[in-house]
Design an enzyme around this catalytic site. Structure first.
Site: not given
Ligand code: PGA
Ligand code: ZN
Length: 430
Positions: A205, A337
């Site tokens: 990231e 998300k």
């Molecule tokens: P991921 O991780 O998008 O790889 O699932 C992001 C998070 O755990 O916040």
């Molecule tokens: Zn997370």
């Protein structure tokens, strides 16, 4: 009412170089909405399925099956009102017919659902954040960011067990000032690591990829970086962690690779509790595994009055799981998300369930991202208070922060929530 004329998918590529799904929704009046599905690496087991082809080609990651399902979505949703997000998402759910979007693929459904939201905003002639606020009756505000300084866990070869070492700047006066302070801390951290031979590169990231010998060394270095940036740790700047404990623990047994130690739930809680005492940590995500409700309850009982405790893998943007966790007093905030839920409407339902319980709600990117900026608009439009995007480098991350700066020009610098989302933590009480 403005009817949907066509829904078309195409294969594009994400920040890890993997294929992903982009969807264009065109309305009868020619207006278009577009969105791209992101992809996680540390995925919760209860989140919507990210449909991949499997097999040898493109390491099994191709999305031709998900793309083929866009044709089915086109046939079902064609002619429906693009401004009725609820009806469109209900039709998506009915067509799929499974809880985890196993038949259409969560990547196909999330890109379609978000593209419809974009089309409705374009149809109204307003920016997406404004459409979100109008549609859901929320008060827009610029969110408090969580920004990664070091990556770890599944995003950086598991060199450190903790997945995200982040900062928040609740003491900033504007979103713009958060960016400025973050820049100083990010580069101070890099300088310290370089000078000590602890820098391996950049993680998934965009945060530094560290070569630390312990999780505590990461925390120490982060505190030093905040100081080197001219800030007093815990004052304007605080630390936020995503433990992502499901990645290294199951059935109440947690394996710290770096230190070659196995901890049970209560030993992990004690260790994290020690960190909360020693370091200015105001927010912590997935401190226990997704299957460890008792651990999460115990952690919340002990520290829920002191810090923000976020469920990500534990709650997977699922309204029912949030309601259960509220009743069980496990966590006090939820990560939102959209691709964990699979549709916009389910994500908003989860957001509203959390806010109704007085919980925090953090709109979040995935580790696999693109130039899509929907989440900047969702976080702002919902007035949800917080936004997690990853680090302070790489354009799939910066595009989200930069979009917030553009929105700031429209909303005004005064629309920044500042430290309000951390009102129930030690930070606000000091
Ligand atoms: P991921 O991780 O998008 O790889 O699932 C992001 C998070 O755990 O916040
Ligand atoms: Zn997370």
């Amino acid at each position: 009412m403005t009817a949907i004329k066509s829904i078309n998918g195409r294969r594009v590529w994400d920040s890890r170089g993997n294929p992903t799904v982009e969807v264009d929704v065109v309305l009868e009046n020619g207006v278009r909405g577009r969105a791209i599905a992101p992809a996680g690496a540390s995925r919760g087991t209860r989140e919507a399925i990210d449909m991949r082809d499997g097999g040898a080609k493109l390491r099994g990651m191709d999305v031709s099956r998900a793309l083929a399902n866009i044709a089915k979505l086109n046939a079902t949703l064609g002619g429906m009102d693009a401004t009725d997000q609820e009806a469109a998402d209900s039709a998506i759910l009915a067509l799929d017919g499974s809880a985890l979007k196993e038949n259409l693929g969560g990547n196909a459904t999330v890109a379609t659902s978000l593209a419809i939201l974009h089309a409705a905003a374009a149809d109204a002639g307003v920016p997406l954040w404004r459409h979100v606020a109008d549609h859901y009756g929320t008060e827009p505000s610029l969110p408090l960011p969580e920004i990664q300084i070091f990556g770890g866990g599944a995003h950086a070869g598991r060199r450190v067990d903790v997945q995200d070492f982040m900062i928040m700047v609740p003491g900033a006066n504007s979103f713009d000032e958060v960016m400025e302070i973050t820049n100083e801390v990010y580069f101070a951290a890099g300088d310290i690591m370089k000078s000590r031979g602890k820098l391996a590169g950049v993680a998934d990231e965009g945060g530094w990829w560290p070569m630390f010998d312990s999780n505590e060394e990461a925390l120490e270095t982060l505190v030093q970086a905040i100081e080197k940036a001219g800030e007093k740790p815990g004052e304007r700047v605080v630390i936020s962690l995503d433990i992502a404990a499901s990645e290294f623990g199951k059935n109440g047994e947690y394996r710290l690779a770096l230190e070659d130690r196995v901890l049970d739930s209560s030993a992990l809680i004690d260790m994290l509790g020690g960190w909360l005492k020693s370091y200015p940590i105001a927010s912590i995500e997935d401190p226990l595994g997704e299957d460890d409700t008792e651990g999460m309850q115990e952690f919340t009982r002990r520290f829920g009055q002191k810090v923000q405790i976020i469920g990500d893998d534990y709650l997977v943007t699922n309204a029912r799981l949030v309601k259960d966790a509220v009743a069980a007093n496990a966590c006090n905030a939820v990560l939102i998300k959209v691709n964990q839920a699979g549709t916009v409407s389910e994500s908003i339902e989860t957001f509203k369930a959390a806010r109704k319980a007085g919980w925090g709600a953090i709109v979040s990117a995935r580790s696999g991202e693109t130039e899509d900026v929907s989440i900047s608009h969702l976080a702002t439009g919902l007035g949800g208070g917080q936004l997690k995007v990853g680090s302070f480098t790489r354009s799939e991350r910066m595009v989200k922060w930069n979009e917030c700066l553009r929105i700031q020009d429209e909303l005004g610098t005064g629309a920044f929530v500042s430290g309000a989302p951390l009102a129930n933590t030690w930070w606000a009480r000091q």
